[in-house]
Motif scaffolding. Structure first.
Motif, PDB file in Angstrom:
ATOM      1  N   LYS A  28       0.844  -1.182   0.000  1.00  8.29           N
ATOM      2  CA  LYS A  28       0.000   0.000   0.000  1.00  8.29           C
ATOM      3  C   LYS A  28       0.891   1.248   0.000  1.00  8.29           C
ATOM      4  CE  LYS A  28      -3.849   1.570   2.791  1.00  8.29           C
ATOM      5  NZ  LYS A  28      -4.668   1.176   3.938  1.00  8.29           N
ATOM      6  N   LEU A  47      -4.431   8.442 -12.088  1.00  8.93           N
ATOM      7  CA  LEU A  47      -5.453   8.426 -11.047  1.00  8.93           C
ATOM      8  C   LEU A  47      -6.640   9.236 -11.531  1.00  8.93           C
ATOM      9  CD1 LEU A  47      -6.127   7.600  -8.090  1.00  8.93           C
ATOM     10  CD2 LEU A  47      -5.189   9.824  -7.409  1.00  8.93           C
ATOM     11  N   TYR A  88     -10.083   5.876  -9.138  1.00  6.66           N
ATOM     12  CA  TYR A  88      -9.652   4.683  -9.856  1.00  6.66           C
ATOM     13  C   TYR A  88      -8.206   4.903 -10.308  1.00  6.66           C
ATOM     14  CZ  TYR A  88     -14.666   3.985 -10.022  1.00  6.66           C
ATOM     15  OH  TYR A  88     -15.981   3.839  -9.676  1.00  6.66           O
ATOM     16  N   ALA A  89      -7.403   3.858 -10.250  1.00  7.21           N
ATOM     17  CA  ALA A  89      -6.003   3.958 -10.656  1.00  7.21           C
ATOM     18  C   ALA A  89      -5.688   2.871 -11.673  1.00  7.21           C
ATOM     19  CB  ALA A  89      -5.090   3.815  -9.443  1.00  7.21           C
ATOM     20  N   THR A 113      -5.017  -2.291 -13.602  1.00  6.50           N
ATOM     21  CA  THR A 113      -5.580  -1.341 -12.645  1.00  6.50           C
ATOM     22  C   THR A 113      -5.067  -1.686 -11.248  1.00  6.50           C
ATOM     23  OG1 THR A 113      -7.545  -2.705 -12.304  1.00  6.50           O
ATOM     24  CG2 THR A 113      -7.686  -0.988 -14.008  1.00  6.50           C
ATOM     25  N   PHE A 114      -5.290  -0.769 -10.308  1.00  8.43           N
ATOM     26  CA  PHE A 114      -4.822  -0.959  -8.940  1.00  8.43           C
ATOM     27  C   PHE A 114      -5.935  -0.609  -7.964  1.00  8.43           C
ATOM     28  CE2 PHE A 114      -1.363   0.427 -11.677  1.00  8.43           C
ATOM     29  CZ  PHE A 114      -0.440  -0.589 -11.498  1.00  8.43           C
ATOM     30  N   VAL A 121      -7.717   1.156  -4.952  1.00 10.12           N
ATOM     31  CA  VAL A 121      -7.532   2.497  -4.398  1.00 10.12           C
ATOM     32  C   VAL A 121      -8.214   2.576  -3.037  1.00 10.12           C
ATOM     33  CG1 VAL A 121      -7.965   4.956  -4.753  1.00 10.12           C
ATOM     34  CG2 VAL A 121      -7.502   3.487  -6.718  1.00 10.12           C
ATOM     35  N   ILE A 165      -2.788   3.545  -3.216  1.00  6.51           N
ATOM     36  CA  ILE A 165      -3.052   2.441  -4.127  1.00  6.51           C
ATOM     37  C   ILE A 165      -2.301   1.218  -3.616  1.00  6.51           C
ATOM     38  CG2 ILE A 165      -3.438   3.910  -6.128  1.00  6.51           C
ATOM     39  CD1 ILE A 165      -0.641   3.030  -7.126  1.00  6.51           C
TER      40      ILE A 165
END
Length: 103
Positions: A4, A30, A38-39, A87-88, A90, A99
Motif C-alpha cells: 500500500k 489516477l 480509480y487507478a 488497474t490498482f 484504491v 493504491i
C-alpha cells in the motif's frame, strides 16, 4: 495483499479529472469519477501515451496521443475485449489516496 503506497492528496485530483503520478518508478494515472477514485497503469500500451493526461468522459479515458480508450473502472479497452490494461485497488484515508501495488 500487495504494498500500500500513498499516491496523492484528495484535492490534487478534483471530481471529473485525472492526474499522473510516479510511484516507485511506475507511472500511475489516477481518476476521480462520481466520488470514487480509480487507478491504472499510466502508460498507454499502444505507443506509451500518458493516460493521466487524457480526456475523461464519464468513466472512459481517451489517450491524448492516438485515441485509444479505456474504462477506468476496469481497465477494459473500449473496442478490443481481449485488451485489459492493469488497474490498482484504491483506498482513501485521512491523509490521502493510496493504491495497492503488487509485491
Amino acid at each position: 495483499m500487495g504494498k500500500k503506497v500513498r499516491i496523492a492528496a484528495e484535492d490534487e485530483v478534483p471530481t471529473g479529472s485525472a492526474g499522473e503520478f510516479v510511484v516507485e518508478d511506475q507511472v500511475i494515472a489516477l481518476f476521480h469519477v462520481d466520488q470514487q477514485y480509480y487507478a491504472m497503469d499510466g502508460v498507454c500500451p499502444h505507443a506509451g501515451g500518458p493516460l493521466g493526461e487524457g480526456t475523461l468522459n464519464g468513466t472512459i479515458v481517451t489517450c491524448p496521443w492516438h485515441g485509444w480508450q479505456f474504462d477506468v473502472t476496469s481497465g477494459q479497452h473500449c473496442l478490443n475485449q481481449r485488451l485489459c490494461h492493469p488497474t490498482f485497488p484504491v483506498f482513501v484515508e485521512d491523509d490521502g489516496i493510496y493504491i495497492e501495488l503488487p509485491e
